[in-house]
Design a protein around this motif. Structure first.
Motif: not given
Length: 382
Positions: A146-163
Motif C-alpha cells: 500500500m504505497n507509501p503507507v506500507t513502507d512507512y509502517a515498515l520503518v515505524a516497526k523497525r524503529h519500535q524493534k530497535l529502540f
C-alpha cells in the motif's frame, strides 16, 4: 526575496484544477503586488492524475503558462516529491539574485479528490503505465503493498524493534499537532484529539493507524520571489541556510531504514537559534525521524523527546505550529507547500491564533521518495 505567498486547501474542490490554481496564484500575486506580465520565471511540480486537462500527462510547461497568462523566459520542473516546494524557492531566489530573472512564480499542488474517490493510488497509475519505481521492483516489491503507507509502517516497526518506541509516543505527535491545528483557521481538522483516540483509530498498516496518516486533499500553494518589494508588506525574508541530499540506495544497501537524507541535508545547522520547526509530516513516524536526524534528539530517543517536550506553538520547541499536513491536508500527495506557507506566516506575524512569540528564524525540512529518497533543509529569516 519572498514577496508573496498563498495557499488554499479543500477536502473536495468542485471547480477545475486550473480554477483553483488561478485563485491561489492571484492571491499570491496580490500580496506581492505583481501581475502576470511581471512573472518571467516559473517553477512547478505535478504528480500524475492531480491535474485535469492535458496538463495531466502532456506539456504542462505550455498549459500552465497559457492558462495563467504568463510568458516566462525560464521554466523549471522540480520533481522531488515533498521537498519540491523548498527547492523551487531556493532556485528561484538564486536566479533572481543573479539577475537572470526578476520575478518567479513557484506552484505546488493539484486535486487529489478524483483519485481518492475512485480509489486510484499512485501504484495503480504506475501499473497502468507499467512504471517501475526502482530498478529492482521485480525483486524488491514482490508483495501487494500500500504505497507509501506500507513502507512507512515498515520503518515505524523497525524503529519500535530497535529502540522500543511506543505507539503512544508516535500518537503524541499527532495530538500536539492537533492542539496547534485547533487555532489555525486553515486546518481541516480541529476537534480535540487524545493519545487514546489515535491508538484506537483504525489500523491501516501495522503499526500505523488512521489518525497518524495525512489525508489527500485538493489544494495549491503559490510563492512569489522577486527583486521588487513594491507594496508587499512582508518582512524581507531570505534563505539563511539551504541543504539538500538525495539517496539512491535500496533498503538492503542502507545502514538501516530508520535514517533519512536529512542527516546529510541539515549538516552544519545551529539548532540553538531556531524559533520554530516545520517538519514534513506525511506520517507521525516521518516527524519522529526528522526530529532525530536534525539533531533535536539522539537517534532512537525521538519517542522520549516528544513524550517529554512541549512541541505546541506555545511550547519550548514548537513543531508544526499550524497543525501540519496531518490537519491541513496533503494537496496532490505532496505537502511541502503546507509547511513552507506556515513558516512564512510565522515569520510575518500572520499566524492568527497560533503565533510563536518573536519568531525570527524558522527551520523547514522536507522529505520525499518514501523516507529515504530526498531531503531538503532550509532556514528562513530576515
Amino acid at each position: 526575496m519572498i514577496t508573496g505567498f498563498a495557499g488554499l486547501t479543500y477536502k473536495k474542490y468542485e471547480g477545475s484544477t486550473f480554477q483553483l490554481l488561478s485563485e491561489v496564484v492571484n492571491n499570491a500575486m496580490e500580496m506581492a503586488s505583481v501581475n502576470p506580465k511581471d512573472i518571467d520565471g516559473l517553477f512547478f511540480t505535478i504528480l500524475a492524475g492531480t491535474f485535469d486537462g492535458k496538463a495531466n500527462v502532456h506539456f504542462p510547461s505550455f498549459q500552465i503558462p497559457s492558462f495563467l497568462g504568463i510568458r516566462p523566459k525560464y521554466i523549471d520542473v522540480i520533481d522531488y516529491g515533498g521537498p519540491s516546494a523548498l527547492t523551487m524557492v531556493y532556485r528561484a531566489e538564486k536566479l533572481v539574485s543573479s539577475g537572470e530573472i526578476d520575478t518567479a512564480l513557484c506552484i505546488v499542488g493539484g486535486k487529489g479528490s478524483f483519485l481518492r474517490e475512485n480509489k486510484v493510488t499512485a501504484d495503480s497509475i504506475d501499473r497502468l503505465y507499467n512504471i517501475s519505481l526502482t530498478p529492482f521492483d521485480e525483486f524488491f516489491r514482490i508483495y501487494e503493498d500500500m504505497n507509501p503507507v506500507t513502507d512507512y509502517a515498515l520503518v515505524a516497526k523497525r524503529h519500535q524493534k530497535l529502540f522500543g518506541t511506543t505507539d503512544e509516543q508516535r500518537a503524541t505527535i499527532a495530538v500536539n499537532q492537533r492542539k496547534n491545528a485547533m487555532y489555525n483557521e486553515k486546518s481541516l481538522y480541529k476537534s480535540p484529539l487524545s493519545v487514546n483516540d489515535v491508538t484506537s483509530s483504525r489500523l491501516v498498516s501495522d503499526p500505523l493507524r488512521l489518525l497518524e496518516i495525512v489525508y489527500p486533499v485538493d489544494g495549491f500553494h503559490a510563492f512569489i520571489i522577486s527583486k521588487h518589494q513594491r507594496n508587499s508588506n512582508l518582512r524581507p525574508i531570505k534563505i539563511q541556510f539551504y541543504g539538500e541530499a538525495h539517496w539512491a540506495e535500496m533498503p538492503p544497501e542502507l545502514p538501516d531504514i530508520i535514517y533519512t537524507p536529512t542527516v546529510e541535508s541539515s549538516r552544519g545547522i545551529n539548532l540553538d537559534k531556531i524559533d520554530a520547526f516545520e517538519l514534513y509530516d506525511s506520517f507521525t513516524i516521518t516527524v519522529l525521524l526528522e526530529i532525530e536526524d536534525l539533531g533535536l534528539a539522539e537517534k532512537g530517543k525521538g519517542g522520549k523527546f516528544v513524550e517529554q517536550t512541549d512541541t505546541t506553538f506555545s511550547g519550548e520547541v514548537p513543531i508544526n505550529t499550524g497543525g501540519g499536513s496531518l490537519n491541513v491536508g496533503q494537496p496532490a500527495f505532496m505537502s511541502g507547500g503546507v509547511i513552507l506557507e506556515e513558516a512564512l506566516s510565522q515569520l510575518n506575524n500572520m499566524a492568527k491564533g497560533h503565533q510563536v512569540k518573536n519568531a525570527n528564524r524558522v527551520l523547514v525540512n522536507g522529505i520525499g521518495g518514501w523516507n529515504r529518497g530526498h531531503a531538503v533543509t532550509m532556514i528562513l529569516g530576515e
